[in-house]
Each structure stands twice: as structure tokens, then as C-alpha cells.
Design a protein around this motif. Structure first.
Motif, PDB file in Angstrom:
ATOM      1  N   SER A 146       0.926  -1.261  -0.351  1.00 51.91           N
ATOM      2  CA  SER A 146      -0.234  -0.122  -0.098  1.00 51.91           C
ATOM      3  C   SER A 146       0.862   1.187  -0.207  1.00 51.91           C
ATOM      4  N   ASP A 201       1.018   5.183   0.427  1.00 47.20           N
ATOM      5  CA  ASP A 201       0.345   6.672   0.587  1.00 47.20           C
ATOM      6  C   ASP A 201       0.194   7.690   0.102  1.00 47.20           C
ATOM      7  N   GLU A 247       5.902   6.595  -4.699  1.00 49.77           N
ATOM      8  CA  GLU A 247       4.856   6.238  -5.150  1.00 49.77           C
ATOM      9  C   GLU A 247       5.046   4.968  -5.808  1.00 49.77           C
ATOM     10  N   TRP A 296     -10.005   5.305  -1.121  1.00 49.47           N
ATOM     11  CA  TRP A 296      -9.533   6.867  -0.942  1.00 49.47           C
ATOM     12  C   TRP A 296      -8.542   7.057  -2.529  1.00 49.47           C
ATOM     13  N   ASP A 315      -5.696   8.707  -1.930  1.00 49.69           N
ATOM     14  CA  ASP A 315      -4.371   9.270  -1.667  1.00 49.69           C
ATOM     15  C   ASP A 315      -4.209   7.654  -1.044  1.00 49.69           C
ATOM     16  N   LYS A 316      -4.702   6.791  -1.732  1.00 52.07           N
ATOM     17  CA  LYS A 316      -3.767   5.578  -1.292  1.00 52.07           C
ATOM     18  C   LYS A 316      -3.854   4.783  -3.220  1.00 52.07           C
TER      19      LYS A 316
END
Ligand code: T46
Length: 136
Positions: free
Chosen positions: A7, A9, A29, A85, A87-88
Motif C-alpha cells: 500500500s 500513501d 509512490e 481513497w 490518496d492511497k
């Protein structure tokens, strides 16, 4: 978390007028050059998508709107990831069987991919997937 699945963020640039997330390839990311972007939308509530693994493709999945579940399976164990989400991200690398399901109305699932579309990179038969996991 399964091996080959993680995962990530994302940092939100936000103020009282709204939020913005910027993603670049070869970063923390998204640890690969982004060669393709696609998005899944207009899904039906009972749709089950995916049902395949990739031989070498690396991808980051981001649920921009709505929600869905991504089930990842390494041939021995399965883990469900709830996606809701923007932002994930879910980074999937290596041999991982994936299914996407439980799409809510209006879900938009964005995918950043390390390579162009290549049907030869797909394993769409679960038996073949298990064999490739065992024998490489
Ligand atoms: C994955 C999950 C998360 C193209 O022509 N170009 C493309 O880049 C893609 C991704 C698909 N297609 C065609 C191939 C099929 O005729 O679009 C149709 C639907 O593709 P598929 O059934 O593979 O879609 P999903 O949602 O089951 O899987 C997709 C990706 O294919 C896959 O790489 O990991 O999303």
C-alpha cells in the motif's frame, strides 16, 4: 500484506479550495516509469473483473471515486484490499492473481502501468498461474 503487494500513501496538496495529488514515475509512490494509464468505470454491482495475473507488469491501482475490493492471491494465501481513497495506491508486482469486485456506483479505478498493453504478459488460467508460481 502479501509479498509483491504494498500500500502506498500519496501526499495531498490541499487548501480550502480542494485537493490535488501529483504522481511521477520512478518515485517512492510509483517506483517504475509510467508507460500506460487506464481506468475502469461504469462497472455493474456484481461485476468481477481481473481474474488473471501478470508475468512482469508492475502496476499501481488507485480508487479515485467510489469503492471496490481488490483480492490478491499468491497461490497460497489471499488478501482483500478495500479501495476507497484517492490518496492511497495499491502497488502490485510479480506473480499475483487479482480480482476486482464489490464496485460501488460511480467507482473509478485508475491504474498506472509499467508497460504497454501486451496480452502475452497475462496469465488468465488459474492452473497455469499455480504452475508458474511453483516452477517459475
Ligand atoms: C489488471 C486489472 C487491474 C486494452 O485494449 N488495453 C489495455 O491497456 C487494457 C488494460 C485492456 N484492454 C482491453 C482488453 C480487453 O478486451 O480491454 C478489455 C478489458 O480488459 P480486461 O478484461 O483485461 O480488464 P480487467 O478490468 O479485467 O483487468 C484490467 C487489466 O487488464 C489488468 O492488467 O491488472 O485491470
Amino acid at each position: 500484506m502479501l509479498q509483491n503487494v504494498s500500500s502506498v500513501d500519496f501526499s495531498i496538496n490541499g487548501d480550502s479550495s480542494g485537493s490535488l495529488i501529483a504522481l511521477e514515475g520512478l518515485s517512492r509512490e510509483v517506483p517504475f516509469e509510467i508507460k500506460r494509464i487506464y481506468y475502469i468505470f461504469d462497472t455493474t454491482p456484481r461485476a468481477v473483473r481481473g481474474k488473471h495475473a501478470h508475468r512482469s507488469l508492475r502496476q499501481v491501482l488507485i480508487c479515485l471515486s467510489g469503492s471496490c475490493v481488490v483480492v490478491c492471491d499468491n497461490g497460497e494465501e489471499k488478501t482483500e484490499y478495500h479501495m476507497a481513497w484517492p490518496d492511497k495506491g495499491l502497488l502490485i508486482e510479480g506473480l499475483v492473481w487479482r480480482e476486482m469486485r464489490d464496485f460501488s456506483k460511480g467507482t473509478v479505478l485508475l491504474v498506472l502501468a509499467s508497460e504497454g498493453y501486451d496480452e502475452a504478459d497475462y496469465i488468465r488460467d488459474y492452473g497455469v498461474f499455480l504452475k508458474e508460481i511453483k516452477h517459475g
